[in-house]
Structure formats: C-alpha cells, structure tokens
Scaffold this active site. Sequence first.
Site, PDB file in Angstrom:
ATOM      1  N   ASP A  87       6.158   1.480   8.690  1.00 35.30           N
ATOM      2  CA  ASP A  87       5.336   1.012   7.560  1.00 35.30           C
ATOM      3  C   ASP A  87       4.604   2.118   6.794  1.00 35.30           C
ATOM      4  OD1 ASP A  87       6.210  -1.319   8.691  1.00 35.30           O
ATOM      5  OD2 ASP A  87       4.246  -2.127   9.184  1.00 35.30           O
ATOM      6  N   LYS A 136      10.169  -6.373   7.640  1.00 37.57           N
ATOM      7  CA  LYS A 136       9.606  -7.216   8.699  1.00 37.57           C
ATOM      8  C   LYS A 136       8.428  -8.025   8.154  1.00 37.57           C
ATOM      9  CE  LYS A 136       6.705  -3.519  10.724  1.00 37.57           C
ATOM     10  NZ  LYS A 136       5.401  -4.137  10.547  1.00 37.57           N
ATOM     11  N   CYS A 142       0.604  -2.271  13.731  1.00 38.14           N
ATOM     12  CA  CYS A 142       2.067  -2.419  13.710  1.00 38.14           C
ATOM     13  C   CYS A 142       2.777  -1.446  14.657  1.00 38.14           C
ATOM     14  CB  CYS A 142       2.575  -2.282  12.289  1.00 38.14           C
ATOM     15  SG  CYS A 142       2.077  -3.691  11.272  1.00 38.14           S
TER      16      CYS A 142
HETATM   17  N1  TIU Z   1       1.527  -1.811   9.300  1.00 36.03           N
HETATM   18  C1  TIU Z   1       0.361  -2.283   9.761  1.00 36.03           C
HETATM   19  O1  TIU Z   1      -0.219  -1.743  10.686  1.00 36.03           O
HETATM   20  N2  TIU Z   1      -0.156  -3.406   9.117  1.00 36.03           N
HETATM   21  C2  TIU Z   1      -1.521  -3.690   9.032  1.00 36.03           C
HETATM   22  O2  TIU Z   1      -1.917  -4.686   8.448  1.00 36.03           O
HETATM   23  N3  TIU Z   1      -2.349  -2.796   9.624  1.00 36.03           N
HETATM   24  C3  TIU Z   1      -3.729  -2.786   9.592  1.00 36.03           C
HETATM   25  O3  TIU Z   1      -4.326  -1.965  10.279  1.00 36.03           O
HETATM   26  N4  TIU Z   1      -4.370  -3.643   8.811  1.00 36.03           N
END
Ligand code: TIU
Length: 242
Positions: free
Chosen positions: A24, A129, A162
């Site tokens: 991500d 995802k 994530c």
């Molecule tokens: N990719 C991921 O970690 N999504 C989140 O929403 N992370 C947060 O820390 N908010």
Amino acid sequence: MTALPAQPFDFPFELAHCALVIIDMQRDFVEPGGFGESLGNDVSPLQAIVPTCAAVLATWRAAGGCVVHTREGHRPDLSDCPPAKLLRGQPSLRIGDQGPMGRVLVIGEPGHAIVPALAPAPGELVIDKPGKGAFYGTPLQAELQQRGIRQLVLMGVTTEVCVQTTMREANDRGYDCLLVEDATDSYFPAFKTATLAMITAQGGIVGWVAPAAAVLDALVQDAQIHDAPVDSAVVPVAKIPG
Ligand code: TIU
C-alpha cells in the site's frame, strides 16, 4: 539458502521461493490530501521510507526476484466496502468522497496510485485489496502458489495495520515472513516499535525483522551462490539514501 541476519535469528533466505511484497505505498497514505491525512495523521514520516523501499526494490528486480505490489481501495460503487469500514470514525473525508487526489481510496483515482518512485514494472504482480490484509478477497495466495513462493519479505505501510495484518494472514497460510524494519512506517512511532517487538517475540511468533542493508547483502550473496551476478554498477547495494 542464504542466512540473512535478522531478529530473532537468521532468516533462511531463498530468492527463488521468496516474494518481495510492498504493501500500500499509495499516494492516499503517503501524500497530503489522501485517506491517511483525512484520518488526522501527519503523512510525512511515511514519505521518508520511499528511498529505502526503492533501493530494495531495484536490487530485488536486478536479481530477478518475484515482486508483488498491493493497493488498498474500493470499486467506484463502494460495493466491496463494508459499512463498518465506510462509517468508522470521524474522518474529514470518507472513503469515496472527492478529495484533492480524486475520490478517496477508490480504484483508478489519482490517490489510489502507488507513488511514482515505487511504480510497478511490467510483469510485476499488482494486488488490489478491499481490506487490511493482502490475502482477504484477493487472488494473492493462488498467484504465490503458481510461482512456488514460500517466503515473503515485506515493506510498506502502515506497520501495525495493513503490513502486520498481511503478515498474520500469511502465517496462517504457511508463509515465512520477514519485515524490513527501515522500509515500513506508521503514523504512530510507538505502534511501529510495538509491532516489531510483537513480530519477533516468542521466537518469531509472527516472523523476522531485519534492516534493508541485510536484505541487500543477502540478495548479492544469493546471486553469487546461483552464479547470477548482480551488477553492482547498477544496483545501489548497501547505499540507502536517507
Ligand atoms: N494500508 C493501511 O495500513 N491502511 C490503513 O488504513 N492504515 C492506517 O494506519 N490507517
């Protein structure tokens, strides 16, 4: 097999059976105006890991290893976004709202894209995802099985959300996981520290942790073992900016 120095003990690295999974690294999490900032976070610490991620990615590519990129996001009609996620908290922008980088966390919008420095190359796997883990609701496991992958080296954001969720999902599917500690970050420094400790406690209950320099060294050693020299003129081995 190359013994990659790690915590809590050496990681038995085998490039031929290992995927680099970059979680991500999207504009929505790393740049101002995206989902991360809408949740009230300062995104600048996450931007700081981009050069380290890029150094590992460049060397991994040069060594011919399997690369997987993940992107968190939802269909334009939000049909894959559960109400519990959509309505959570009090963000300044909700998922699907129009922001400075397009609709927040929606597939195809500018903010959903991976940051340019880590853009996927042709042939690399890109997994979209809907959840926090990269296995939930995605073809990731089938794709890894097809490629004979048994180990994952992970980078990306955020460490405790994530990234850790993906490591735990991977554990339950039988993968050994190593997190590159200086190529991951959180909006909350204490949460990153705690996550690294959680992963390696109890004899590596979730997996291994190592710095990027150790991964770069292991890539060079693996190439020597397999007589596939990594071009040190091209590859920034152990020269990690920042
Ligand atoms: N990719 C991921 O970690 N999504 C989140 O929403 N992370 C947060 O820390 N908010």
